[in-house]
Write a protein that holds these residues in place. Structure first.
Motif, PDB file in Angstrom:
ATOM      1  N   ASP A 123       4.514  20.752  70.348  1.00 21.29           N
ATOM      2  CA  ASP A 123       4.387  19.318  70.626  1.00 21.29           C
ATOM      3  C   ASP A 123       3.776  18.570  69.441  1.00 21.29           C
ATOM      4  N   ALA A 126       9.729  20.152  74.779  1.00 20.70           N
ATOM      5  CA  ALA A 126       8.380  19.571  74.725  1.00 20.70           C
ATOM      6  C   ALA A 126       7.590  19.848  76.008  1.00 20.70           C
ATOM      7  N   GLY A 127       6.268  19.829  75.868  1.00 22.34           N
ATOM      8  CA  GLY A 127       5.395  19.945  77.032  1.00 22.34           C
ATOM      9  C   GLY A 127       5.052  21.365  77.422  1.00 22.34           C
ATOM     10  N   LYS A 128       5.550  22.336  76.664  1.00 23.83           N
ATOM     11  CA  LYS A 128       5.293  23.729  77.028  1.00 23.83           C
ATOM     12  C   LYS A 128       4.385  24.444  76.041  1.00 23.83           C
ATOM     13  N   GLU A 182      13.130  17.456  72.025  1.00 23.65           N
ATOM     14  CA  GLU A 182      12.325  16.951  73.154  1.00 23.65           C
ATOM     15  C   GLU A 182      12.464  17.858  74.385  1.00 23.65           C
ATOM     16  N   GLU A 216       1.549  23.648  72.762  1.00 25.26           N
ATOM     17  CA  GLU A 216       0.787  22.617  72.071  1.00 25.26           C
ATOM     18  C   GLU A 216       1.208  22.483  70.604  1.00 25.26           C
TER      19      GLU A 216
END
Lengths: 436, 436
Positions: free
Chosen positions: A245, A238-240, A235, A242
């Motif tokens: 994710d 995550a968010g960096k 996690e 696609e």
């Protein structure tokens, strides 16, 4: 007459009768599990047109195959069960119902250099679930349930299904600015078990990965802890990216469903080191290791792919599947002494006539068979000792001894060859004791 | 991407999923019968050294085989299961226990000219009983018992096992002063079904048999009546030729035991026309015809031979066995409409979710599988109509429909897809109804 020396080719497994019974019992466990999970059987030819079978093949495959001409026809013996499935799905597309679930247990052929534990003819036992255009991710979670079912039933002790997701790995490498070299990096990471941390560091360096990025990669794929702890560790990235994710989301979903399917956390784990480097997987990937025998490597591997039959059809056929290398698994387990071939018998009882009245023996045999007893009669005219030796050599659990006294009484003498215990009873009673 | 046209080679049977279920059920009947009679399983390689596999082969065989080189190794794909058995028995002689009873169901390869009903890859299902030096004649009578068991279980209607003895035929030809030409005469007589009386008369004439002798031969092999009447007719020739007398004695013994094994006279007959002309049999010979389909010819043939492995060993290994050409039998029965592929389903029930709560569906599926129900879930996110169509297309007998109401009540809606009847019940109750 001049004799030809009988021999079996190197790399071709040929078992003794007792071993073959155990091998068949082994494959039957696989088959029954596959059937229980609703897979169709499939049986494709061993021989296919080379143009068809090698539509996708690269250089390595070409070298290892059995390919020859018969008249003008260029033929190849199948080297796996996936390419024939791709051909089958494309050829029979209009007659199949998707999701199409099939199992196939069959021999495949690879002309590899002969060495211990390598076979040129071996059984693969595959399952695949093929969708038409799309395929629910829940299927990705059912596959470990099948593996769990099979390995529990085989009773080979502890085992662990290691689950990862290729998108998560690819995304992670993209985060390290290695998007151009994802395949090379995957292939290298896949060798972690074989060549160790230092080996992977060195090989990553050789393909131009900085020491820092290599250390990050190795730290990530070596993430320790429970499945939930490993997912939590992921996690943080995550968010960096696609792809990362998406992979993490899929992996979390699969883990959730795997638990719902009843696979205990003792028998599966998230493992970011699983890459299936050389394969064509695009999502979930699996490997399975036997706890007591990590040296066997993965005994059951597979994963999710986007497009099964792209070499044959424009239809997009995503799928998920696994393959068990049955011959190799049987062979390595045999070396560990796992099998008790002394208990493998073609019969539950051997009838031993001590009379010329074969008619009575045959009627007893008929009764026993009708009651589900696997039985044969030693019809040869030999001494009792020889007959008993035969019973012991074929590991018969019981001898049904029939002399003129038994015939006169309408009975048999039932001897437990394990305990030596002997009782006189009717054929029906004998059947009940034997099948108990 | 350029596509390769998917295709399967001519002469290689590849079934649709429902057909494959029936084929597997079919071979399973054979396998279970063989096991009940105490035969060991055997699995030999498809590929063998050409020198080994062709030790005995003549010109006809050579033309039909798949033979090729891989590096320096001259390889041949097996063309039957008898030669591999001979190799196996000679190679593993010291590790086998005689009588050695084995069954083998496997693919064999013959590069014959492609024509309807002829296969280049096909399954044979063989049993053989091999003795060491000698083998009791009672085994000759157990073989028809196995055939009877199998064909009764398959439920293909009436069938007749035709039994003869090669010594009796050879002796009869010797009586006609044809001892020099026994093989030719046998081969010609074997064609009686195909070319008729006149054809056999003409061909016997061509090989130098007098009209009188030819008429005698045809009259003898055409002897009508019950098995006992035919044996009585043969008695008339007894006492003049040792081989004939031996053959008659063996045939009478076999017939006596066949009855003791419980094979009804409706299902077997003595038939002096059975010669198995091209084969290597030396005593009892068998053919089996399906009453309603004499045009299929013999669907299960075999016999007694003196020496299985003489090309590999000095050991004398007499045996008796039969072979069923499974692929051909399945193929011809399929053409008659024997199989009901509409009833062949990979599942006993299909779970149809009308909810997003897959966890409940999975727990129901687990319960059903634990109760022995073959089941899968339609996980794809589609309209109900599409899901029901899938259930019908895979011939699922039941649909287990699960919506939020059922989940709230802890139940399922069980729909019989044959009658349309629907009941709401627990998963355990559903399992009981489905497996009823």
């Amino acid at each position: 007459m001049e004799k030809v020396k009988p021999r079996t080719l190197t790399g071709f497994m040929e078992l003794l009768p007792g071993e073959q019974i155990e091998f068949d019992r082994f494959t039957d466990v696989l088959k029954q599990s596959y059937i229980k999970y609703g897979f169709y059987p499939l049986d494709t030819p061993v021989l296919e047109s080379s143009a068809v079978l090698l539509a996708k093949a690269g250089g390595e495959t070409e070298k290892q195959i059995y390919r020859f001409k018969k008249g003008d026809t260029d033929l190849t013996m199948r080297f796996d069960l996936t390419v024939p499935l791709a051909k089958y799905a494309a050829l029979h597309y209009n007659e199949l119902n998707f999701p199409f679930k099939r199992y196939q247990i069959g021999k495949v052929y690879r002309g590899e250099r002969a060495q211990k534990g390598r076979f040129r003819e071996f059984y693969q036992a595959d399952i695949d679930i093929i969708g038409d255009g799309e395929l629910s991710i829940v299927h990705d979670a059912e596959i470990p349930a099948v593996i769990y079912d099979i390995f529990s039933t085989l009773g080979i002790g502890g085992f662990k299904i290691r689950i990862n997701n290729r998108k998560l790995l690819s995304g992670f490498f993209e985060l390290q600015s290695l998007s151009e070299r994802i395949d090379d990096v995957l292939r290298t990471v896949d060798k972690l078990d074989k060549i160790g941390r230092d080996g992977v560091m060195r090989e990553l360096g050789e393909i131009g990965v900085s020491d820092e990025a290599a250390a990050d990669i190795i730290a990530f794929v070596n993430t320790e802890g429970t499945s939930d702890e490993r997912l939590a560790a992921a996690e943080k990235y995550a968010g960096k990216n696609e792809t990362f994710d998406k992979g993490l989301e899929e992996l979390k979903t699969v883990v959730g469903y795997v638990r719902l399917f009843g696979v205990p956390d003792d028998n599966f784990t998230v493992d970011f080191a699983i890459a299936r480097g050389l394969d064509y997987y695009t999502g979930t990937v699996y490997e399975t290791v036997i706890t007591e025998h990590p040296e066997f490597g993965s005994v059951c591997s597979g994963g999710r792919y986007d497009n099964l039959a792209e070499f044959y059809t424009d239809k997009k056929l995503p799928g998920v599947g696994i393959s068990i290398g049955v011959t190799r698994l049987f062979s390595v387990l045999k070396e560990t002494g796992f099998f008790d071939f002394e208990k493998a018998s073609p019969v539950d009882a051997l009838i031993i006539p001590m009379t010329q009245n074969m008619g009575y023996c045959i009627s007893v045999m008929k009764t026993l068979r009708e009651k589900g007893v696997r039985v044969q009669t030693y019809f040869e005219d030999k001494k009792l000792k020889k007959k008993m030796t035969y019973a012991n050599r074929i590991n018969a659990p019981y001898a049904v001894i029939i002399g003129d006294d038994e015939i006169a009484a309408g009975k048999v003498a039932l001897k437990n060859l394990d305990t030596g215990e002997q009782t006189v009873c009717t054929a029906v009673e004998a059947a009940a004791i034997i099948t108990e």
